[in-house]
Each structure stands twice: as structure tokens, then as C-alpha cells.
Design a protein around this motif. Sequence first.
Motif, short mmCIF file in Angstrom:
data_model
loop_
_atom_site.label_atom_id
_atom_site.label_comp_id
_atom_site.label_asym_id
_atom_site.label_seq_id
_atom_site.Cartn_x
_atom_site.Cartn_y
_atom_site.Cartn_z
N PHE A 148 17.91 20.51 -28.14
CA PHE A 148 17.01 21.17 -27.06
C PHE A 148 15.44 20.67 -27.22
CE2 PHE A 148 14.62 24.84 -25.45
CZ PHE A 148 14.70 24.50 -24.16
N ALA A 149 15.29 20.60 -28.47
CA ALA A 149 13.76 20.49 -28.63
C ALA A 149 13.37 18.95 -28.12
CB ALA A 149 13.41 20.50 -30.16
N GLU A 150 14.42 18.00 -28.70
CA GLU A 150 14.21 16.87 -28.28
C GLU A 150 14.57 16.50 -26.75
OE1 GLU A 150 13.51 12.69 -28.54
OE2 GLU A 150 13.53 14.27 -30.20
N GLN A 151 15.15 17.14 -26.08
CA GLN A 151 15.27 17.18 -24.85
C GLN A 151 13.99 17.57 -24.15
OE1 GLN A 151 18.68 19.74 -23.85
NE2 GLN A 151 20.26 18.28 -24.63
N VAL A 152 13.49 18.49 -24.57
CA VAL A 152 11.95 19.05 -24.08
C VAL A 152 11.14 17.91 -24.20
CG1 VAL A 152 10.47 20.72 -24.49
CG2 VAL A 152 12.56 21.57 -24.37
N ALA B 187 11.04 25.74 -29.54
CA ALA B 187 11.54 24.26 -29.26
C ALA B 187 11.12 23.96 -27.52
CB ALA B 187 13.06 24.05 -29.37
N GLY B 188 10.66 25.05 -27.14
CA GLY B 188 10.24 24.74 -25.79
C GLY B 188 10.74 25.65 -24.51
N ALA B 189 11.44 26.70 -25.11
CA ALA B 189 11.98 27.81 -24.04
C ALA B 189 10.87 28.47 -23.41
CB ALA B 189 13.38 28.28 -24.64
N GLU B 190 11.04 28.71 -22.08
CA GLU B 190 10.06 29.55 -21.50
C GLU B 190 10.84 30.82 -21.05
OE1 GLU B 190 6.53 26.43 -20.28
OE2 GLU B 190 8.57 26.50 -19.19
N LEU B 191 11.99 30.58 -20.67
CA LEU B 191 13.07 31.64 -20.31
C LEU B 191 14.32 31.44 -21.10
CD1 LEU B 191 14.10 32.80 -16.74
CD2 LEU B 191 15.86 32.28 -18.52
N VAL B 192 14.87 32.55 -21.74
CA VAL B 192 15.74 32.60 -22.65
C VAL B 192 17.02 33.43 -22.10
CG1 VAL B 192 16.93 33.49 -24.91
CG2 VAL B 192 14.56 32.31 -24.74
N LEU B 193 18.15 32.82 -21.71
CA LEU B 193 19.29 33.46 -20.98
C LEU B 193 20.27 34.03 -22.30
CD1 LEU B 193 21.38 34.48 -19.17
CD2 LEU B 193 21.77 31.78 -18.83
N PHE B 194 20.22 35.10 -22.56
CA PHE B 194 21.15 35.87 -23.65
C PHE B 194 22.42 35.90 -23.02
CE2 PHE B 194 16.70 37.24 -25.00
CZ PHE B 194 16.73 37.08 -26.37
N THR B 195 23.35 35.33 -23.86
CA THR B 195 24.90 35.21 -23.29
C THR B 195 25.83 35.87 -24.26
OG1 THR B 195 24.30 33.20 -21.91
CG2 THR B 195 26.67 33.71 -22.46
#
Length: 305
Positions: free
Chosen positions: A199-203, A276-284
Amino acid sequence: MRYAISIPQFYADGEFDPRAFGAYVRRAEELGFHSGWTQEQVLTMNAMPQLGAVETMTYAAALTERLRLGCAVFVTPLHSPVHLARSLATLDQLSGGRVEVGVGSGGTRRPFAAFGIDPEGLISRFTEGIEVMRALWSRPSVDFEGRFWQLRDARILPGPVQKPSPPVWFGGGHPNALRRAARLGDGFFGAGSATTAAFAEQVRTLRAELAAAGRDAAGFPIAKRVYIAVDEDTGRARRRVEDALEKLYGTTAFAPVAVTGTPEQCVAGVREVIAAGAELVLFTPLFDEAEQMERVAAQIVPGLA
């Protein structure tokens, strides 16, 4: 930072409890979650029975007042964009403008024949379908001449409450998908199956593509689904997550992506996702959803402040 929670969808025939579902989504709203999100799997291809995404969002909308409602993601090439645009515009009206729309191409392994679709030109079908939906949402009348769809003086009335359209989040981790997200999306949604490192690389790639497209990264939100299990018994948490992910994906290969363990361990894992860059975390949560939601709100989110 914003925090979201998944909406329960996994029920075998006869298991759905309307009262428990209503209590869950109302409690999610009380706890201050920004949004509740579904997933889409039209055909049950694994051992996890799953309710439909739009229908689940609609039911949740009727039971809440403020909670935003999304799907991460609709595999839009399997839909008629006209029908999907109508459904989501209607839901945006019924919910008072609370719809979030995640979209993805779905990849080439989908059972296209079951939907009467030729996989040839999948990405062109995907991007053209998004263009059709946005046109129908934002224009009083649409003339469109595309490879897959042709519209003459087409209208969807009423359109969505949100103008010009609900937010459209793009999924997909391939560099080409990230380029499309930067060019066409309103935001990016990292998959639950992606590791934090991936994910960090995607960001990083996405931000470079946004700069190349002349778009302001500050106005382009980035989200990540995080499979989570909070439990003082770390071994039990890991085993239960592995079992659930095997049912969901048909493999245990994705188990290492989950954040599991004690509250302290989970806070540390989610902090890495945010870094890593998440500004919204979707807890699942994948089991004991109501209990896990309470623990996330009481023990995880405060530790992230």
C-alpha cells in the motif's frame, strides 16, 4: 484522519437478524464512524454467503441519519452503467446525500460469461462505464456515443443529491490502475488484501501520477481497508482471522495483511497503515463484528490520536 467500519453482509440463508443489524449500524453512527462500507460479490464463489451491496447499503440508510454509506468496490464492468447510475442516484436521494462509490475493473478472472459480457476490452468498458454514470448524474440530458454504450437524450431524474455526483473512489493496485485513479478518480481505496508495504508503494506511485496529471494531492483522499481482530489472546485472534480470510478468498495467503492481537499491537499496526498514507481507515472485523467494533472505537481509535 477519518475512520470507517464495515457493514455486516456475511449471512447464510435464514441467519440474518434485522434487529441485530439495525443495532450495529445505529451504534456505528453513535460511535462517530465517518462511514460504513459494503463489499460486492454478485456470485458466491467461496464459502462466505454474502448479501448484495446496494441492498445492504439501502437498508442501512433507512436505519441511520448521518453515517455515510459506501461499497469498496463495485466491479462496474459487470453492471449496466445506466442501471447502476439509477440505483445509486436513488440511494443518494433516499439517504439524503450520504453515498460513497468505490469502483474497480475486477480483473480478468471474473466469470464474464455469466453476465453476458465479453472480457475483450475490459478496461475500456470500465472507463467508459464510469464516464456514462458521471454524465447521467451531472447532466440534464445525455448524448453519448461510445464503444459499448450509446445514449440519446438520456435522463436520470432525480439525480443524486450530491453535485455533480457522489464521490467515486478507484481501487486496484497495478500501476496502470493507479494512473487511472489519478486521472479519473475522486479518491483511492487500497484493498484489504494489500500489505502495508504494498500500500505504501501504491501511495507513492499514486502521488507521482497525481503530480503528473496536474492534480492537487491534498484534495485527493486515500483510504485503506484493514482487516482487524482485537484480542488479548494473540494466537486465537490470528487463527480466527486466518479461518475467515480462507473462506473469503479461498486461501490463507492474505492472512499476514490483517492487524491482529492486543489493543497495543493493533494500534501499532494501524499506525503503520496511516504512516503509509491512509487518510481514511476502513476497519473490517471478520467475526464478532459488534464486539470488535466496540473495541476498535474504545481501544484502537483513541490510541491513534
